[in-house]
Design an enzyme around this catalytic site. Structure first.
Site, PDB file in Angstrom:
ATOM      1  N   HIS A 191       0.835  -1.201   0.000  1.00  0.00           N
ATOM      2  CA  HIS A 191       0.000   0.000   0.000  1.00  0.00           C
ATOM      3  C   HIS A 191       0.873   1.256   0.000  1.00  0.00           C
ATOM      4  CE1 HIS A 191      -2.859  -2.995   1.592  1.00  0.00           C
ATOM      5  NE2 HIS A 191      -3.794  -2.234   1.049  1.00  0.00           N
ATOM      6  N   ASP A 264      -4.283  -6.918  -7.552  1.00  0.00           N
ATOM      7  CA  ASP A 264      -4.626  -6.161  -6.355  1.00  0.00           C
ATOM      8  C   ASP A 264      -4.924  -4.742  -6.822  1.00  0.00           C
ATOM      9  OD1 ASP A 264      -5.029  -5.554  -3.692  1.00  0.00           O
ATOM     10  OD2 ASP A 264      -3.136  -6.417  -3.011  1.00  0.00           O
TER      11      ASP A 264
END
Length: 533
Positions: A191, A264
């Site tokens: 992230h 993702d």
């Protein structure tokens, strides 16, 4: 409808999965579904209310798709890993996460829990679960996986992952294993930046790829590709999500995966701050991925949609590659979805009472008494109050959901004995707060210190150490990763619970006060060079 018969817009609609920012479905989603033919939607906690409310909202999305002439229902996905990542909460069961299940020692628990999870997702209209996590968590410093993994032993992770996949499929929910090719031995959160694994092929084949290979053999229909770089396999250093070498050669060729591969979220910093989302979407499809995930920002979603359409029209993405991806997606929908179910008046029911019982039984099998050299557990009966210190529990990564406040965790202990409770304001207490906590439990001979990744937050470790040096009998209880013991190996007793729910603390209280025995097994290695503690 076959892929060859679809317009460019319809093809892009199948290749893209998007999210939206609000609880109520915004009008923009109707435009996306009707006019742009978007065929896949992801839901986060921000989009999910109760089970029944969520079903009604999802049914609205499905109705728009049907009325727009889409040949198949939407794939509607979420991350219901359980534990620290669970989007569906209201009216649903809070099941233990993967590492707690791994600590039971029996993959059967994973099958039962994920089958029940799937039943609840279907009741909410959700048809894809981005779970289980089959990363092998063999790096204690991993900031983002940890308890989301079944453990540190590749074959065991594979067995638990296979059972979880079978449980979801039995409930009628598509299982999407993640994060290929493995996010467990990293110390970077994708992230925030691109994690890099520098292992050679032999090591990857013997560790990271083992659970994926097993789950693929068990017919897992989807694989989520992580943004992890493996420069020893792909010399370009490209993240796996846009690497042809890793997706086409390794996942498809060597592991034999024939299902739907999805990235993702491309808005994660690992991609957004490097390649950029629209370009990464094109590169992902070129690499062999079938669907790209853009979860959050409408403007980015529109740019990605337009860029994919442009790349298809120009031939930048070969037509054969587009056809292959779209066919895989439509075949998945044909196999698992029906308009009859997706447009029903209400979602299917489930036995909430049985699920609550299952969650408690699984946790009872998971709690692990790792150290008890002085026989401190179970605690002796006495009139004096028990000292209890709890950390400020919160989200550690963007992947997680907000956790229950520490105040709720005291009640199960108070049911057994009077306690002096002190709450830390943060995961990393400063020296002044440590001294305040020590003073708060000064009248108590025995102190229960609940820790939360104390192996990464030195202030918690210092607190445990100071209590020990002042003559207190200390029981440390790790609410999250069990690696905390490495920060204070001298502690009198150590319990690992892998979960910070009130239900989990009820099981811990029963163990501490002798109502039941801790029968869990440590599913990770405390120290890489020394094996299990």
């Amino acid at each position: 409808m076959r892929a060859k018969q679809m317009s460019v817009e319809q093809k892009v609609g199948q290749l893209l999965m998007i999210g939206y920012p609000t609880l109520e479905v915004p009008g923009e989603m109707e435009t996306w579904i009707r006019e742009r033919q978007i065929g896949n939607v992801i839901l986060f906690s921000r989009n999910i209310g109760s089970v029944a409310e969520t079903f009604r909202r999802v049914r609205t999305l499905q109705r728009w798709a049907k009325e727009a002439g889409q040949p198949h229902p939407l794939l509607v996905g979420t991350d219901q890993e359980n534990g620290v990542v669970a989007r569906l909460m209201r009216g649903a069961t809070r099941f233990p996460g993967a590492m707690a299940l791994g600590a039971t020692g029996s993959p059967e628990w994973a099958g039962r829990v994920y089958a029940a999870t799937g039943e609840e997702l279907r009741a909410a209209g959700i048809t894809v679960n981005f779970a289980p996590v089959v990363d092998v968590n063999n790096n204690p410093a991993n900031p983002v996986i940890g308890v989301r993994s079944f453990g540190a032993e590749p074959e065991a992770v594979g067995r638990f992952g296979e059972s979880a996949v079978q449980g979801l499929l039995a409930s009628g929910v598509v299982a999407a294993i993640k994060h290929f090719p493995g996010h467990g031995d990293t110390s970077t959160d994708s992230h925030e930046a691109i994690p890099v694994l520098r292992h050679d092929w032999q090591r990857l084949s013997q560790v990271e790829l083992v659970p994926f290979r097993r789950c693929i053999a068990a017919k897992a229909p989807m694989v989520m590709i992580g943004h992890v770089s493996l420069p020893t396999v792909d010399e370009s250093g490209a993240p796996a999500s846009i690497s042809r070498r890793l997706v086409t050669d390794v996942l498809r060729g060597q592991l034999g995966f024939q299902g739907v591969a999805i990235t993702d979220c491309l808005e994660m910093a690992a991609i957004a701050n490097s390649t950029g989302v629209p370009e990464a979407a094109v590169q992902a499809i070129q690499a062999g991925v079938d669907m790209v995930l853009v979860s959050h920002t409408p403007e980015v979603q529109q740019k990605t949609y337009d860029r994919l359409a442009e790349a298809i029209r120009s031939g930048e993405i070969p037509d054969s590659r587009v056809q292959e991806a779209v066919e895989r997606i439509t075949e998945l929908k044909q196999r698992y979805l029906s308009w009859e179910q997706c447009l029903a008046a209400t979602g299917p029911g489930f036995d909430r009472t049985a699920h609550e019982r299952l969650a408690k039984e699984a946790l009872a099998q998971a709690v692990t008494l790792v150290k008890n050299d002085q026989g401190l557990v179970p605690l002796p009966e006495q009139a004096r109050a028990l000292g209890v210190i709890l950390p400020g529990v919160g989200r550690l990564t963007q992947a997680e959901d907000q956790q229950a406040g520490a105040e709720l965790l005291v009640a199960p202990l108070q049911a057994h004995r009077q306690v002096h409770a002190h709450f830390l304001s943060a995961l990393q207490p400063a020296q002044a707060e440590i001294e305040q906590a020590v003073a708060a439990v000064a009248p108590c001979d025995t102190v229960i210190v609940f820790t939360y990744n104390a192996h990464l937050y030195s202030g918690q470790a210092q607190l445990v150490q100071q209590l020990s040096t002042r003559g207190k009998k200390v029981v440390a209880v790790a609410l999250r990763n069990p690696y905390d013991l490495t920060a204070f190996p001298e502690v009198d007793a150590f319990l690992a619970v892998y979960d910070q729910s009130e239900r989990a603390l009820g099981v811990v209280a029963d163990v501490l006060f002798g109502k039941q025995k801790a029968v869990g097994r440590l599913p990770v290695s405390m120290w890489k060079q020394q094996g299990h503690f």
